[in-house]
Design an enzyme around this catalytic site. Structure first.
Site, PDB file in Angstrom:
ATOM      1  N   GLU A 191       0.826  -1.208   0.000  1.00  0.00           N
ATOM      2  CA  GLU A 191       0.000   0.000   0.000  1.00  0.00           C
ATOM      3  C   GLU A 191       0.863   1.262   0.000  1.00  0.00           C
ATOM      4  O   GLU A 191       0.406   2.327   0.409  1.00  0.00           O
ATOM      5  CB  GLU A 191      -0.953   0.029   1.214  1.00  0.00           C
ATOM      6  CG  GLU A 191      -1.620  -1.288   1.555  1.00  0.00           C
ATOM      7  CD  GLU A 191      -2.528  -1.826   0.457  1.00  0.00           C
ATOM      8  OE1 GLU A 191      -2.710  -1.127  -0.548  1.00  0.00           O
ATOM      9  OE2 GLU A 191      -3.041  -2.946   0.594  1.00  0.00           O
ATOM     10  N   ASP A 353      -1.712  -1.524  -9.144  1.00  0.00           N
ATOM     11  CA  ASP A 353      -2.063  -2.913  -8.872  1.00  0.00           C
ATOM     12  C   ASP A 353      -2.200  -3.608 -10.217  1.00  0.00           C
ATOM     13  O   ASP A 353      -2.914  -3.116 -11.108  1.00  0.00           O
ATOM     14  CB  ASP A 353      -3.384  -2.999  -8.100  1.00  0.00           C
ATOM     15  CG  ASP A 353      -3.230  -2.656  -6.630  1.00  0.00           C
ATOM     16  OD1 ASP A 353      -2.139  -2.896  -6.094  1.00  0.00           O
ATOM     17  OD2 ASP A 353      -4.193  -2.159  -6.028  1.00  0.00           O
TER      18      ASP A 353
END
Length: 532
Positions: A191, A353
């Site tokens: 993250e 991602d």
């Protein structure tokens, strides 16, 4: 044309560890199967096609240990083959149905059937091990493979537990070496979650670079001039950071104006799994639970459109070329603008991602192919990797960064809010008790070692950032809560037994079979350094 900008394109491939062999089919296992079918096999095929055509390209990919473990798990491999076989069967039925009832969707049905057949054949041809093919591309210098934390734990919320941070990093690096046969130079911070001091631990593992969110420059303790377009030393360490470029990333990432929002692209949320009669679709979903089948025949049209127009692959491919060229144009314009002011070639870092491409954004793999196909001599854009950049970096700024992430607001709000804050009192207590077990029972062997290793395994799995994110996002809330209860409950089984100096052998065997991950874990990693 002279080079106007270097670009690091970094993809993060991660899924939580989901493996439920106690059921003949399990809904959440589809997360892996969809990702393999729609993202990772198509991406690999494109990269191999570029390599075989002698096209020079560079790409950086991070595969998480949970993802690689599932990819190499034989029962899950068999289930994935069954999944593709089911998609082929559905595709053959859909070709006949659409030809008869819905000719506007006929070409799309043929396209999905062809993709399922080709992906299954490719998967079998590579011995069901796509990671070996990615490793081969790495050895040829086409891609850089980097490590990440064991279970994608959001590290800033565990900063007070150095043993837990070390466990995540140690297992992450060890898994990478075991799967890909090489020591990683880069480390993907889950993250993009950074806290001051994590670089000192990473440095001990030979890590040379990390990625940071764009907010890191704004909130840094010292003023930085070049950090958004050049490698920057982190704190007092020798590790460099590559800061994610917000504006270039958002050309793709934004759910308001990013390229994937274009009206001609395929609609992700409209699927025959929800549209067709249950009597027809039931063999291809989970019992009576309607789910995505991957057969989607409609274009986005508009966010408010009730009646979507049918998807036109040819029109969408035209838009892909347009958007790829537009993306390259923005990079070149940024590079030329900066060069006029500083007389240097900038390095921009763009992070995503991986499953955005192909899975969420159906045309995304084709987008990556088009930008990697671009000719540096024509565009002035040089796709590179962070490690390659460091080879010709002479002098770097030194940045002292504050805690940050790529989440909403740039801090920890996503993983720590009213929906999920309760998690941490339990995971923190589990870590403290794991440290206690490591201190009271160091260097055990045989059954006790296995028992304690299982406790460490459960703690690491409970730390995954996926569970708080799912609670925040309000998606598979019941499943996330169940997984947390199971991991923490399993840890407590070990703790309560070891407090009596006992081992529950029958439970241990079942637990090891249930969570067949991190076979080389050593619980002694939770022993605080001050007591070693």
């Amino acid at each position: 044309m002279d080079i106007t900008a270097n670009v690091n394109l970094i993809l993060h491939a991660h899924l939580p560890y989901v493996r439920h062999l106690e059921y003949p089919k399990f809904l959440e296992e589809d997360w892996l199967f969809e990702a393999l079918h729609e993202t990772y096999i198509p991406l690999l095929r494109v990269l191999e096609e570029l390599e075989e055509s002698n096209k020079r390209f560079k790409l950086t990919i991070c595969f998480s240990p949970t993802f690689t473990t599932m990819c190499l798990d034989q029962p899950l491999q068999e289930r994935f083959v069954n999944y593709l076989t089911s998609r082929i069967e559905l595709g053959e039925k859909e070709v006949l149905r659409t030809q008869r009832e819905c000719p506007e969707a006929y070409k799309s049905a043929l396209m999905y059937l062809k993709a399922a057949k080709e992906n299954l054949q490719y998967y079998e041809d590579c011995g069901r091990n796509i990671l070996a093919r990615y490793a081969s591309l790495s050895k040829k210098g086409c891609i850089e493979l980097v490590a990440t934390a064991a279970t994608n734990a959001y590290l800033p919320l565990y900063r007070n537990y150095e043993t837990a941070i070390r466990a995540q990093i140690d297992l992450g690096v060890m898994s990478h070496v075991k799967v890909f046969g090489e020591q990683p130079k880069g480390f993907w911070l889950p993250e993009c979650g950074y806290y001051p001091g994590v670089e000192d631990i990473l440095e001990e593992y030979g890590i040379k670079w990390i990625q940071l969110p764009s907010q890191s420059v704004i909130t840094a303790k010292n003023k930085l001039i070049r950090a958004d377009h050049a490698p920057t030393l982190v704190g007092d360490s020798t590790i460099h950071s590559f800061v994610r470029d917000w504006s270039l990333t958002n050309l793709v990432w934004s759910d308001a104006y990013g390229y994937p929002c274009d009206s001609d692209y395929r609609e992700f949320y409209r699927d025959i799994g929800y549209d067709l009669p249950m009597s027809y679709i039931q063999p291809y979903i989970h019992d009576d639970i309607r789910v995505f089948t991957g057969f989607k025949y409609w274009a986005i049209t508009s966010k408010s459109a009730v009646n979507k127009k049918f998807y036109d692959a040819q029109k969408a491919n035209t838009k892909v070329i347009l958007h790829a060229n537009n993306f390259l144009y923005h990079i070149r314009r940024r590079g030329l603008s900066l060069a006029a002011e500083t007389n240097e070639i900038p390095t921009y870092t763009i992070c995503f991602d991986a499953d955005l491409f192909g899975h969420r954004w159906f045309e995304g793999i084709n987008f990556i192919k088009n930008i990697l196909l671009s000719d540096t001599k024509e565009t002035g854009i040089n796709f590179t990797t962070p490690s390659e950049c460091l080879n010709y970096t002479i002098e770097s700024e030194r940045g002292y960064f504050n805690e940050c992430s790529w989440g909403h607001g740039g801090f920890s709000d996503v993983w720590l809010d009213g929906s999920n804050a309760w998690i941490y009192r339990h995971t923190h207590k589990a870590i403290e008790r794991m440290q206690e077990l490591a201190f009271r029972f160091p260097n055990q062997s045989s059954l006790k070692a296995r028992f304690l290793n299982q406790a460490a395994r459960e703690v690491v799995l409970a730390m995954a950032s996926d569970w708080p994110y799912i609670l925040y996002d309000k998606t598979s809330v019941g499943y996330a809560e169940k997984r947390l209860r199971n991991h923490l409950g399993s840890f407590n089984v070990v703790y309560s037994n070891m407090c009596k100096n006992a081992v529950n052998t029958e439970w241990l065997i079942k637990a090891e079979r249930r969570n067949a991950i991190f076979p080389d874990i050593d619980y002694n990693i939770f022993l605080p350094r001050s007591t070693k």
